[in-house]
Design an enzyme around this catalytic site. Structure first.
Site: not given
Length: 522
Positions: A264, A301
């Protein structure tokens, strides 16, 4: 006691002469404990132990692995205030945030334990033989998921607990039956050691083989790359920067035997504000968006780093209200000095690319950063891609579209993201149905009339998305579907009953759901 050593299964080790220390982000001062970077010999020992443990650990029942995950949760909770205070000193995150993060960490361990106890996650499929079939007999075929092998997991900087040593990557790998070699993040090494010891203590209690879990330290990229390139490592989990994730991915696919990397790597999580929503609740949306941008000093995020709206009197009023709110908000400490410098450099890049600074918040310390709000238009954003790249921290770019067509054009031009959000009335959502279709292709999670900064740990959650948000858009790093990153399907053909795994035996001793001759039955 925190020793600064590497945890090579059941052994503590400090063979290297290369050392480092954690830093208090609020003061910039180095913390007292000296940590020893893992040497090549220690990395090899950790992976060799993991490989040896794999042959036993993979064959444990789901019930025993569930007990292990629950024991880890108990051991983490038993660390008490020591864990929270240690994490505060290494991250400058507030106590309440870390207590909540500990709860999430424990919760996801227990969620995977429940998944294992139910048992159907193995995806058992049985096609019975048809020996009389013409023109050729059909063999007996049975399929299920099995563990890959030892995996390497990298800790994230922004979640010292929930995306770290006992976080979702580790929980899903251990649930799948894969031993874990964990590369601790150098921003919070003491926190990592405490949790690593908690996992090893839980392994002792559950009678698991030495090497089921190891933790290695390193402030340089050499340690992580050695783990990625070790021939016995079968997969990698990573949460961090695009630069770091791409380097790991490139190294993994260039191995003699390539392995999957679930990285990620960042996202700006665009928010689309439709005309009717701005007319009806523009003031409410301004307040909500400002809160989402600055939540956790923007270090999530799923931080909304881009928002898009169409030029109108309502959108102009919304922008003014949002800017006014942002000016009143105070910034905070970022997790590391490197992240702080990257944030400041990112703001300079936006200025250099011609973005307009709409608002800037305040700070109470020279080591803090302030929230910032920017604006540009769709043609400029498309011509200057750096305007829509992630600036990790409390910053967001407003993009003004001239009309519906330009908004849709911008959406269709986007690269991959973790999330996208649409705020609209029922009439808006009907008129902009095409936007939903576009965003479903571009992201892993589409949100209607909410904000992306809450990632629920659940069975249905997807925390992933098309490149460059992640290296594999088919998976998630949050929720129980994450287990499939660390498994693969195997088909057993023509097996005698006594050789079949329990999940595939005809009498279904585990009482799980299975696809038998095309029908789901229990």
């Amino acid at each position: 006691m925190i020793t600064g050593e590497n945890l090579i299964g059941n052994e503590y080790s400090k063979l290297s002469s290369t050392t480092f220390r954690g830093t208090d982000p609020a003061t910039g001062q180095a913390l007292s404990t000296v940590f020893y970077e893992a040497s090549p010999a220690e990395i090899n020992a950790a992976v060799d132990k993991a490989q040896a443990a794999f042959w036993t650990y993979r064959k444990l029942s789901d019930a025993r692995r569930a007990l292990f995950l629950e024991a880890i949760a108990t051991e983490i909770l038993a660390l008490g205030d020591l864990l929270i205070q240690t994490a505060m000193s290494e991250s400058a995150l507030p106590e309440a945030r870390l207590i909540g993060e500990r709860g999430r960490t424990i919760g996801q361990l227990k969620l995977f334990a429940a998944l294992l106890r139910e048992g159907s996650w193995v995806g058992a499929r049985i096609d019975h033989a048809q020996p009389e079939r013409q023109p050729a007999p059909k063999p007996d075929l049975r399929q299920m998921q099995i563990a890959l092998g030892p995996v390497g997991i990298f800790g994230a900087s922004n979640f010292p607990l929930a995306f770290s040593v006992a976080g979702g990557d580790t929980a899903s790998a251990l649930a799948a039956g894969c031993p874990v070699v964990f590369k601790a993040h150098p921003a919070h090494p003491s926190t990592s050691e405490l949790v690593g010891k908690a996992i090893i203590s839980a392994a002792h209690q559950c009678g698991l083989p030495d090497g089921t879990f190891s933790l290695i330290h390193g402030a340089t990229t050499a340690v992580g790359m050695a783990l990625v390139q070790h021939p016995l490592i079968t997969a990698i989990g990573f949460t961090g920067s695009f630069r770091g994730g791409k380097a790991i991915y490139d190294a993994a696919v260039q191995r003699e035997i390539p392995i999957p990397v679930y990285a990620e790597m960042g996202s700006t999580n665009p928010v689309f504000l439709l005309p009717g929503a701005l007319r009806e609740r523009g003031s409410e949306l301004a307040k909500g968006l400002a809160g989402a941008i600055t939540l956790g000093v923007g270090q999530f995020c799923t931080n909304p780093g881009v928002f898009v709206h169409q030029r109108s009197p309502e959108s102009q009023l919304f922008t003014e209200q949002l800017a006014s709110t942002m000016r009143q908000l105070s910034g905070g400490f970022l997790l590391t000095e490197g992240i702080r410098q990257a944030y400041l450099n990112g703001l300079n890049t936006l200025t250099g690319a011609g973005a307009l600074l709409e608002a800037q918040g305040t700070t109470t310390s020279e080591r803090q950063v302030s929230p910032t709000l920017w604006q540009t238009d769709v043609p400029t954003a498309l011509a200057q891609p750096q305007l829509t790249e992630e600036v990790f921290g409390p910053s967001s770019m407003g993009i003004v579209a001239q009309d519906r067509a330009e908004m849709l054009h911008f959406a269709a031009s986007m690269t991959g993201h973790l999330t996208a959000t649409i705020h609209g009335t029922p009439a808006d959502l009907a008129e902009y149905a095409e936007l939903v279709d576009i965003l479903s292709i571009k992201v892993g999670r589409v949100i209607i009339n909410g904000f992306p900064t809450g990632v629920e740990v659940s069975h249905a959650m997807i925390h992933g998305g098309p490149y460059p948000a992640t290296t594999d858009s088919r998976s998630t790093s949050v929720g129980t579907a994450a287990i499939f990153r660390f498994t693969r399907p195997v088909c057993y053909q023509g097996f005698p009953a006594e050789l079949l795994p329990e999940a595939l035996q005809t009498d279904n001793p585990l009482n799980i759901w299975r696809l038998v001759d095309g029908e789901w039955v229990k």
